[in-house]
Design an enzyme around this catalytic site. Structure first.
Site, PDB file in Angstrom:
ATOM      1  N   LYS A 216       0.845  -1.198   0.000  1.00  0.00           N
ATOM      2  CA  LYS A 216       0.000   0.000   0.000  1.00  0.00           C
ATOM      3  C   LYS A 216       0.877   1.243   0.000  1.00  0.00           C
ATOM      4  CE  LYS A 216      -3.520   2.310   2.731  1.00  0.00           C
ATOM      5  NZ  LYS A 216      -4.470   2.243   3.827  1.00  0.00           N
ATOM      6  N   GLU A 222      10.399  -4.705   4.653  1.00  0.00           N
ATOM      7  CA  GLU A 222      10.424  -6.115   4.266  1.00  0.00           C
ATOM      8  C   GLU A 222      10.158  -6.265   2.766  1.00  0.00           C
ATOM      9  OE1 GLU A 222       8.839  -4.797   6.801  1.00  0.00           O
ATOM     10  OE2 GLU A 222       8.921  -6.087   8.573  1.00  0.00           O
ATOM     11  N   GLY A 288      -4.951  -1.848   4.890  1.00  0.00           N
ATOM     12  CA  GLY A 288      -4.182  -2.997   4.422  1.00  0.00           C
ATOM     13  C   GLY A 288      -4.893  -4.315   4.695  1.00  0.00           C
ATOM     14  N   ARG A 289      -5.430  -4.475   5.909  1.00  0.00           N
ATOM     15  CA  ARG A 289      -6.051  -5.745   6.275  1.00  0.00           C
ATOM     16  C   ARG A 289      -7.448  -5.901   5.684  1.00  0.00           C
ATOM     17  NH1 ARG A 289      -5.008  -2.263  10.243  1.00  0.00           N
ATOM     18  NH2 ARG A 289      -6.660  -1.438  11.581  1.00  0.00           N
ATOM     19  N   GLU A 374      -5.142  -6.397  14.670  1.00  0.00           N
ATOM     20  CA  GLU A 374      -4.623  -5.082  14.284  1.00  0.00           C
ATOM     21  C   GLU A 374      -5.764  -4.055  14.357  1.00  0.00           C
ATOM     22  OE1 GLU A 374      -2.748  -3.947  10.259  1.00  0.00           O
ATOM     23  OE2 GLU A 374      -1.004  -4.576  11.392  1.00  0.00           O
ATOM     24  N   HIS A 405      -5.927 -33.019  17.622  1.00  0.00           N
ATOM     25  CA  HIS A 405      -4.819 -33.831  18.127  1.00  0.00           C
ATOM     26  C   HIS A 405      -3.711 -32.962  18.714  1.00  0.00           C
ATOM     27  CE1 HIS A 405      -6.424 -37.618  16.586  1.00  0.00           C
ATOM     28  NE2 HIS A 405      -6.960 -36.851  15.645  1.00  0.00           N
ATOM     29  N   LYS A 529       9.056  -0.740  14.135  1.00  0.00           N
ATOM     30  CA  LYS A 529       9.622  -0.458  12.799  1.00  0.00           C
ATOM     31  C   LYS A 529      10.699   0.608  12.902  1.00  0.00           C
ATOM     32  CE  LYS A 529       5.403  -0.951   9.998  1.00  0.00           C
ATOM     33  NZ  LYS A 529       4.484  -0.221   9.139  1.00  0.00           N
TER      34      LYS A 529
HETATM   35  O1  F6P Z   1       2.994  -3.033   9.805  1.00  0.00           O
HETATM   36  C1  F6P Z   1       1.635  -3.135   9.644  1.00  0.00           C
HETATM   37  C2  F6P Z   1       1.191  -2.742   8.272  1.00  0.00           C
HETATM   38  O2  F6P Z   1       1.152  -1.372   8.167  1.00  0.00           O
HETATM   39  C3  F6P Z   1      -0.138  -3.368   7.953  1.00  0.00           C
HETATM   40  O3  F6P Z   1      -1.200  -2.637   8.402  1.00  0.00           O
HETATM   41  C4  F6P Z   1      -0.061  -3.509   6.477  1.00  0.00           C
HETATM   42  O4  F6P Z   1      -1.011  -4.411   6.006  1.00  0.00           O
HETATM   43  C5  F6P Z   1       1.358  -3.975   6.320  1.00  0.00           C
HETATM   44  O5  F6P Z   1       2.073  -3.236   7.287  1.00  0.00           O
HETATM   45  C6  F6P Z   1       1.963  -3.805   4.963  1.00  0.00           C
HETATM   46  O6  F6P Z   1       1.958  -2.473   4.547  1.00  0.00           O
HETATM   47  P1  F6P Z   1       2.162  -2.087   3.048  1.00  0.00           P
HETATM   48  O7  F6P Z   1       1.072  -2.710   2.245  1.00  0.00           O
HETATM   49  O8  F6P Z   1       2.122  -0.593   3.009  1.00  0.00           O
HETATM   50  O9  F6P Z   1       3.513  -2.606   2.599  1.00  0.00           O
END
Ligand code: F6P
Length: 566
Positions: A216, A222, A288-289, A374, A405, A529
């Site tokens: 987003k 990452e 995002g979620r 979240e 199990h 972060k």
């Molecule tokens: O760290 C949490 C977050 O901001 C989430 O809310 C989001 O889905 C995820 O990181 C990834 O963010 P992006 O889509 O901006 O890379």
């Protein structure tokens, strides 16, 4: 976007100040759950407490509620203003207060002819413009019109993203595997642990691999790190095979054929070197979620095709309409959200299990963890004041029967109250038989057995009647009164998956409104972060940064340095 107006601007109603809360407190004080007794006394209990939302059949009858409790919970929803806030969300008001944003994931699944103008923008038209581009791209990849730089068709799509830019796509891809086009595969890289990229890329041919960088913000450490790793892997592989030259122009055209992006930050996409013509946008009003039904679902659209993706969106819409138009007392997401409030705030539950009797939903609990935790893992309300009650439960789960199990022992006989949602489908994804036995029926027999055992248990008399030695009778007693909701649907189709996701989105919303919290921000993820970026130089030997850390962090970094010879 629209100006902030009531009920959005208003301070949240403290749920404890409502008449309904007082009633619930009184009911709780004398509450003795007795599912055996309640079922025996009321033949119509299951009928009364079973509801339909689209294709979802939802049996609430094995929850720890009486008619009085349910009535008070529904009154609570009204007193805290749930209907008004729900309408404010659908209208596009800025109910994400701390980020001053509308919350319009429901617009992502509106039909093309729907009208939703927010702040002068025709939101539905914009959504469909992007969808058309995603669908055209998906068709091109599926038909082989889209070719890699060597002229070969794409066989593997790798989605690079994390959080909402990963969990939804991977969960839905796994859930809808039977609908994936033969010869196409999707893989997913999320973790910054280099093992994830290394193992996901192993065995792939760069010439037939396409990357979708999903972010987003297009600023997530990452995802950008993994995108660069994948770009190097692509170029190294293509060069080693003699498929592209060493010059920049060759690299650029390879990246253009093998990288597309999904983001709200199209300027950053271009900076990364991805052709903006191959970028699919979305909007800040999609959290995002809540984004698997936006262009973030592009990998899924490629995998299952535009027609099936359209059915997926239509499924969400069915539950949106149910949530918007059904009276509170029959509104499934409202009732399920209110039951969670009852368990969390009155009966002391700390967690909530989601147990799909469908291997295809093996990532569903992980997906729900971001959606629910979240969203509702907050200690302040939308006006900045502290919450007045406990909030978000810990969501967790695994597919049945694996969970049986492993951890079901604790659910059946432990000391904690763990409300659980059991999910099952009448038709299997793979109708296999073992000799004469339909294996799906064995799975469903377990689904029916577990919910029955949890509700009704097994008394000491029943255990004794089986001839059990007296000394071990107590260990073999099942107390029962362990609450479950059973959700069934005909089959796990794209539409049903959309319905299930929307159901949990609106359950989450309902709980957030009762607690007065902004379910759409996520400030709690920011501190870690920031600190990671500050600490990183210390690992590489920056003594000044190391010295600035606390004693524990310093010692752990020293341990790392001693054990990783360079
Ligand atoms: O760290 C949490 C977050 O901001 C989430 O809310 C989001 O889905 C995820 O990181 C990834 O963010 P992006 O889509 O901006 O890379």
């Amino acid at each position: 976007m629209g100006a902030t107006v009531d009920p959005v601007g208003a301070a949240p109603v403290d749920p404890r100040s409502t008449d309904a809360w007082a009633r619930l407190t009184l009911l709780r004080d004398t509450f003795t759950p007795d599912l055996r007794g309640w079922f025996a006394a009321d033949e119509r209990r299951t009928e009364r407490l079973s509801h339909t939302a689209g294709d979802l059949h939802v049996d609430l009858s094995r929850n720890l509620v009486t008619a009085e409790v349910l009535d008070a919970l529904v009154a609570l929803a009204a007193e805290v203003g749930l209907p008004g806030r729900r309408e404010a969300m659908f209208r596009g008001e800025h109910i994400n207060v701390t980020e001053d944003r509308a919350v319009l994931h429901t617009a992502l699944r509106q039909p093309e002819d729907a009208d939703l103008e927010v702040g002068g923008q025709d939101v539905v038209e914009e959504v469909h413009e992007v969808l058309r581009r995603v669908y055209a791209f998906a068709d091109d990849v599926r038909s082989g019109v889209w070719k890699g730089v060597t002229g070969e068709a794409i066989r593997t799509v790798v989605n690079i993203g994390i959080g909402g830019s990963d969990l939804g796509p991977v969960m839905a891809y796994e859930a809808l595997k039977p609908y994936v086009r033969d010869g196409l595969e999707c893989r997913f890289i999320s973790n910054i642990d280099p093992t994830d990229a290394a193992e996901t890329l192993a065995g792939l041919d760069p010439a037939t691999t396409l990357f979708i960088v999903s972010s987003k913000t297009f600023g997530t450490l990452e995802t950008l790190t993994n995108a660069r790793l994948c770009r190097s892997w692509l170029l190294d592989g293509l060069r080693a095979a003699g498929a592209v030259g060493a010059d920049q122009a060759a690299a650029g055209s390879a990246v253009a054929r093998h990288f597309v992006a999904v983001s709200t930050a199209l300027d950053k996409v271009a900076e990364f070197g991805i052709d903006p013509a191959n970028a699919f946008g979305f909007w800040d009003w999609v959290g995002g979620r809540y984004s698997v039904d936006s262009a973030i679902g592009t990998s899924l659209a490629v995998a299952i095709g535009p027609a099936r993706f359209g059915e997926f969106l239509a499924g969400f819409r069915v539950v949106d309409e149910h949530f918007q138009n059904t009276p509170l007392e029959r509104n499934v997401p409202v009732l399920m959200g209110l039951l969670n409030v009852w368990y969390t705030n009155f009966l002391g539950a700390q967690t909530h299990a989601v147990l799909p009797y469908a291997q295809s939903l093996h990532r569903f609990a992980a997906y729900l963890q971001q959606l629910t935790m979240e969203s509702n893992g907050k200690s302040v309300r939308w006006d900045g004041t502290p919450v007045t009650t406990d909030t978000g439960e810990v969501f967790w789960g695994e597919p049945g029967t694996n969970g049986q199990h492993a951890f079901y022992q604790l659910i059946h006989q432990g000391t904690r109250l763990i409300p659980a949602d059991f999910i099952a489908f009448a038709n299997p994804a793979h109708p296999l038989v073992d000799g004469e036995t339909d294996v799906h029926e064995l799975l469903l027999a377990n689904f029916f057995a577990q919910t029955k055992a949890l509700a009704f248990g097994k008394t000491a008399e029943e255990v004794r009647a089986e001839g059990t030695a007296e000394a071990i009778v107590p260990a073999r007693v099942f107390p029962g009164n362990r609450p479950t909701t059973s959700i069934m649907a005909p089959a796990l189709t794209p539409s049903v998956l959309g319905q299930l996701i929307a159901l949990y989105e609106h359950i989450t919303f309902t709980q957030g409104v009762v607690w007065g919290i902004d379910s759409f921000d996520q400030w709690g993820v920011e501190l870690g972060k920031q600190l990671a970026l500050q600490i990183a130089p210390a690992l590489g030997g920056d003594e000044q940064v190391l010295a600035a850390q606390d004693a524990s962090t310093r010692a752990l970094i020293r341990y790392y340095q001693e054990h990783r010879p360079r």
